[in-house]
Design an enzyme around this catalytic site. Sequence first.
Site, PDB file in Angstrom:
ATOM      1  N   LYS A   1       6.901  -6.272  -1.962  1.00 53.20           N
ATOM      2  CA  LYS A   1       6.424  -4.905  -2.159  1.00 53.20           C
ATOM      3  C   LYS A   1       6.916  -4.010  -1.027  1.00 53.20           C
ATOM      4  O   LYS A   1       7.063  -4.457   0.113  1.00 53.20           O
ATOM      5  CB  LYS A   1       4.890  -4.927  -2.222  1.00 53.20           C
ATOM      6  CG  LYS A   1       4.232  -3.610  -2.630  1.00 53.20           C
ATOM      7  CD  LYS A   1       2.722  -3.821  -2.774  1.00 53.20           C
ATOM      8  CE  LYS A   1       1.989  -2.546  -3.156  1.00 53.20           C
ATOM      9  NZ  LYS A   1       0.534  -2.769  -3.321  1.00 53.20           N
TER      10      LYS A   1
ATOM     11  N   SER B   1      -1.537  -1.285  -7.569  1.00 49.42           N
ATOM     12  CA  SER B   1      -0.397  -0.538  -7.070  1.00 49.42           C
ATOM     13  C   SER B   1       0.880  -1.355  -6.938  1.00 49.42           C
ATOM     14  O   SER B   1       1.952  -0.805  -6.685  1.00 49.42           O
ATOM     15  CB  SER B   1      -0.751   0.049  -5.692  1.00 49.42           C
ATOM     16  OG  SER B   1      -1.006  -1.000  -4.763  1.00 49.42           O
TER      17      SER B   1
ATOM     18  N   SER C   1      -4.882  -4.715  -6.601  1.00 46.55           N
ATOM     19  CA  SER C   1      -3.485  -4.299  -6.757  1.00 46.55           C
ATOM     20  C   SER C   1      -2.488  -5.424  -6.974  1.00 46.55           C
ATOM     21  O   SER C   1      -1.321  -5.164  -7.254  1.00 46.55           O
ATOM     22  CB  SER C   1      -3.041  -3.466  -5.548  1.00 46.55           C
ATOM     23  OG  SER C   1      -3.644  -2.200  -5.573  1.00 46.55           O
TER      24      SER C   1
END
Length: 482
Positions: free
Chosen positions: A75, A150, A174
Amino acid sequence: MAAFQTAAQLARAVQSGETTPQQLLHGALARAEAVRGLNALVSLNSHAEEQAAAVQGRMQAGETLPLAGVPIVVKDNINVTGTRTTCGSRMLANYVSPYTATAAQKLQGAGAVIVGKANMDEFAMGSSTESSASGPTLNPWDHERVPGGSSGGSAVAVAAGISPVSLGSDTGGSVRQPAALCGVYGFKPTYGRVSRYGLVAYASSLDQIGPFARSAEDLALLMNVIAGHDPRDATSLDAPARFAVGGADSLRGLRVGVIRESLGGNTPGVEAALGATLDALRGAGAVVGEVSIPELEYAIAAYYLIAMPEASSNLARYDGMVYGERVPGGDVTRSMTLTREQGFGQEVQRRILLGTYALSSGYYDAYYAKAMKVRRLIADEFTTAFGQYDVLVTPTSPFPAFRRGEKASDPLAMYAADVDTVAVNLAGLPALSVPAGFEEVDGKRLPVGVQFIAPALQDERLLALAGALEAVGAVQLEMPQD
């Protein structure tokens, strides 16, 4: 690289000489290009070729590497030396990290090759991966729908076959929610089990790095690499463990508690997937019952009244003076104002403002302090529930992937997407989203997930459970069509 092979399979192929790290990297890059329209990745690692060659050299020198040559995506809030770490924000559009996060460093030490950085909601604030400065990420099962957030880019990278595993961060769901919406595994470890050093902070008491994967074996493989104490992270736990998958026999006598408060408001497909999972558990000899955690009614409110104030504090450093893209404005105050106005997106600004308000004089006790008391009550109720059950279960999300733009203008509706996940972060517990089925919506089959929760530091119980669920056919893992 053949898309959709597991990390364990790829590592064994490299170790046997069947393939090389360079070939796996080239395959991952080719796959990333083939599904480029999904916008899963925001950047590629310009050092990946030399890293793959270095892994090959280490293998030839006789090193045993558990992730030998495995391509992996991380990420874009996890720092990797020499790569951009933008956090999906204009504020950090040109920030190149001078150091590598502990979790990423451990992956590289185990022989993994970082292919690139995954798209995300800006500063990890969102549930749809729509707010990124790099544009939205698309769900591989229906390009008109969101992948969740996210960590949507990390979930899509695994679901679409760019990499067999990836890293995300989980502050209120997330990792787990996008895993459910994309049809892969997503694991949120116990708070402190994986070092946060090098993870750009959103809400420091809630953030936790966690893996995505397409098999239980791969989850265990990654956790054996990235878990462990790190002196550079003051919240890191010294709690050694060995992660392994379990067989069907391990389900016999397992006490599974369905959280009653999670049973309302779910779509038919989510209810069906949960029911099928529970039937499979009963069929394998598990004891299934219901348990009530009444304080979950306040989990969403408590979560946001804690996360937003922590975010307002953490993001105060981005003012263009030391961190962030500076916007000139005549004097220092005006420059800082313009920098934050133009650098942060709407949702980030909203959370900073609400967080600052909740911490302000006269409101601290009414909001933040009260939310912390509710947090303690929720943690205590989980402890009580674990006196009766070995694991707890809920849907991961009450609905499958929603259409892009459907909730973007309604913050409360977006926040409600995390209704089944935020309490786990408040209590610091480990939780796993398992791909459990599909729901047909508008002619498209959309994945849904089931969430299992364990007591703190019982992460290995969940990974063993994942293997057992695979063994009894309770995991519904398929490949989306390009």
